[in-house]
Design a protein around this motif. Structure first.
Motif, PDB file in Angstrom:
ATOM      1  N   ALA A   1       0.838  -1.203   0.000  1.00 13.49           N
ATOM      2  CA  ALA A   1       0.000   0.000   0.000  1.00 13.49           C
ATOM      3  C   ALA A   1       0.872   1.252   0.000  1.00 13.49           C
ATOM      4  CB  ALA A   1      -0.924  -0.011   1.215  1.00 13.49           C
ATOM      5  N   LYS A   2       1.973   1.223   0.755  1.00 15.95           N
ATOM      6  CA  LYS A   2       2.885   2.361   0.795  1.00 15.95           C
ATOM      7  C   LYS A   2       3.558   2.560  -0.557  1.00 15.95           C
ATOM      8  CE  LYS A   2       5.505   2.225   4.560  1.00 15.95           C
ATOM      9  NZ  LYS A   2       6.207   1.586   5.712  1.00 15.95           N
ATOM     10  N   LYS A   3       3.905   1.455  -1.241  1.00 13.66           N
ATOM     11  CA  LYS A   3       4.498   1.560  -2.573  1.00 13.66           C
ATOM     12  C   LYS A   3       3.499   2.144  -3.565  1.00 13.66           C
ATOM     13  CE  LYS A   3       7.979  -2.134  -2.448  1.00 13.66           C
ATOM     14  NZ  LYS A   3       8.370  -3.440  -3.021  1.00 13.66           N
ATOM     15  N   LEU A   4       2.246   1.729  -3.452  1.00 15.58           N
ATOM     16  CA  LEU A   4       1.212   2.243  -4.341  1.00 15.58           C
ATOM     17  C   LEU A   4       1.013   3.743  -4.111  1.00 15.58           C
ATOM     18  CD1 LEU A   4      -0.908   1.675  -6.469  1.00 15.58           C
ATOM     19  CD2 LEU A   4      -2.490   0.985  -4.652  1.00 15.58           C
ATOM     20  N   ILE A   5       1.032   4.170  -2.843  1.00 19.48           N
ATOM     21  CA  ILE A   5       0.925   5.598  -2.534  1.00 19.48           C
ATOM     22  C   ILE A   5       2.109   6.355  -3.110  1.00 19.48           C
ATOM     23  CG2 ILE A   5       1.027   7.278  -0.634  1.00 19.48           C
ATOM     24  CD1 ILE A   5      -0.643   5.300   1.027  1.00 19.48           C
ATOM     25  N   ASP A   6       3.305   5.763  -3.016  1.00 26.00           N
ATOM     26  CA  ASP A   6       4.506   6.400  -3.546  1.00 26.00           C
ATOM     27  C   ASP A   6       4.416   6.560  -5.060  1.00 26.00           C
ATOM     28  OD1 ASP A   6       7.276   7.408  -3.148  1.00 26.00           O
ATOM     29  OD2 ASP A   6       7.770   5.683  -4.400  1.00 26.00           O
ATOM     30  N   ASP A   7       3.914   5.530  -5.754  1.00 24.31           N
ATOM     31  CA  ASP A   7       3.775   5.594  -7.206  1.00 24.31           C
ATOM     32  C   ASP A   7       2.778   6.668  -7.634  1.00 24.31           C
ATOM     33  OD1 ASP A   7       5.617   3.681  -7.685  1.00 24.31           O
ATOM     34  OD2 ASP A   7       4.203   2.062  -8.104  1.00 24.31           O
TER      35      ASP A   7
END
Length: 328
Positions: free
Chosen positions: A196-202
């Motif tokens: 989820a954090k990676k998706l937010i970063d993207d």
């Protein structure tokens, strides 16, 4: 530029900063008036006695405060004015606090403050001191005969005054049924949190308010323009009943959805668009899985014979070509 609301001063300690107050926002909402469809005349506001249903003249209307159910204290305009705080035209700073300490829930209406009467230097001094300290001022101010709590905030070259809601005006969220803040108690795994954090970063980007639009207002204004140009301002147009959108199935596997979202595309701009497409595609896949697929169509005998005959002919042509090449 919008009209100035009042002139006053920011006061903290013995320092006074002469300022002018301007509204910082403007309403772009779509407004509708009620009309009599027979004549397209506006329908006025009528003041009706709710118990008798009869119209009440302005002379017989007074203000009342309901202190118990259906029991009122009548107050005159003079009494209300005498109870109001005196308009001092001063932004009286009570304290300086760290900017993140004030929740967005308390923000109400923003205004701009501009320097007045050769107050540019002290205005700039306060603005730069607030920036350097990371603080904002909490102040009392009287606007429109009403006392407000407010935040004095440096925003680039301007000092903004944002009125705040009082503490008892913000409802306690403890009344809501919410998942635990502890990830384990909420059933969230470390792997899901990382994805989820990676998706937010993207999908992260710089805040650009001009990139977002009120598409409902745009569509309404386009519809109004079309009806004006067509000369159909007083006509009600029949609208085709929109096809009911198929609801996607409930997605139960959060890990799978996050993984599929992250697996499509790399990079900031492309990643955001493809991640959003992945979310939609995943939801659609789940929805399609719930539907019963149509049974495959059976080939008729003639189709089977044609397919078999075509395959034999192709094989024969291939063998003839091979023989010719060998002979050569």
């Amino acid at each position: 530029m919008s009209h100035m609301i009042w002139k006053g001063a920011i006061s903290f300690g013995l320092v006074h900063v002469p300022v002018q107050l301007y509204p910082a926002t403007q309403s772009e909402k779509v407004g509708f008036n009620l009309l009599d469809k027979r004549s397209i005349d506006p329908i006025g506001y009528r003041q009706i006695n709710k118990r008798t249903g009869k119209e009440v003249t302005r002379d017989n209307i007074v203000r009342g405060f309901e202190y118990e159910k259906d029991k009122y204290v009548v107050l005159s305009d003079d009494e209300i004015r005498s109870a109001n705080p005196e308009s001092t035209q001063t932004v009286d700073i009570l304290a300086f606090v760290d900017a993140p300490d004030i929740s967005f829930l308390y923000l109400d209406t923003p205004y701009y403050l501009a320097p007045d009467r050769k107050g540019e230097k002290v205005y700039a001094l306060l603005r730069e001191a607030l920036k350097a300290s990371g603080k904002i001022g909490v102040a009392n101010v009287v606007l429109h005969n009403k006392q407000h709590l407010a935040a004095l905030i440096p925003v680039g070259p301007v000092l903004a005054l944002n009125t705040l809601r009082w503490g008892d005006e913000v409802r306690d969220f403890n009344e809501l049924k919410l998942p635990a803040e502890d990830t384990k108690k909420a059933g969230v795994t470390a792997r899901e949190l990382d994805m989820a954090k990676k998706l937010i970063d993207d999908m992260s980007d710089r805040w650009d308010p001009s990139a977002y639009h009120d598409t409902f207002r745009d569509d309404i204004m386009a519809l109004v323009d079309r009806k004006v140009r067509a000369g159909k301002t007083a006509e009600i147009t029949d609208v085709e009943t929109p096809r009911e959108a198929r609801q996607s199935a409930e997605i139960l596997d959060l890990s799978d959805l996050l993984k599929r979202s992250l697996g499509r595309g790399k990079g900031k701009a492309g990643g955001r668009a493809q991640n959003q497409a992945a979310l939609k595609a995943a939801a659609q896949d789940e929805s399609d899985a719930d539907e019963t697929p149509a049974p495959p169509r059976r080939k008729t005998a003639s189709v089977k014979r044609a397919s078999s005959s075509g395959a034999r002919a192709a094989a024969s042509r291939k063998e003839t070509t091979h023989r010719k090449r060998t002979a050569a």
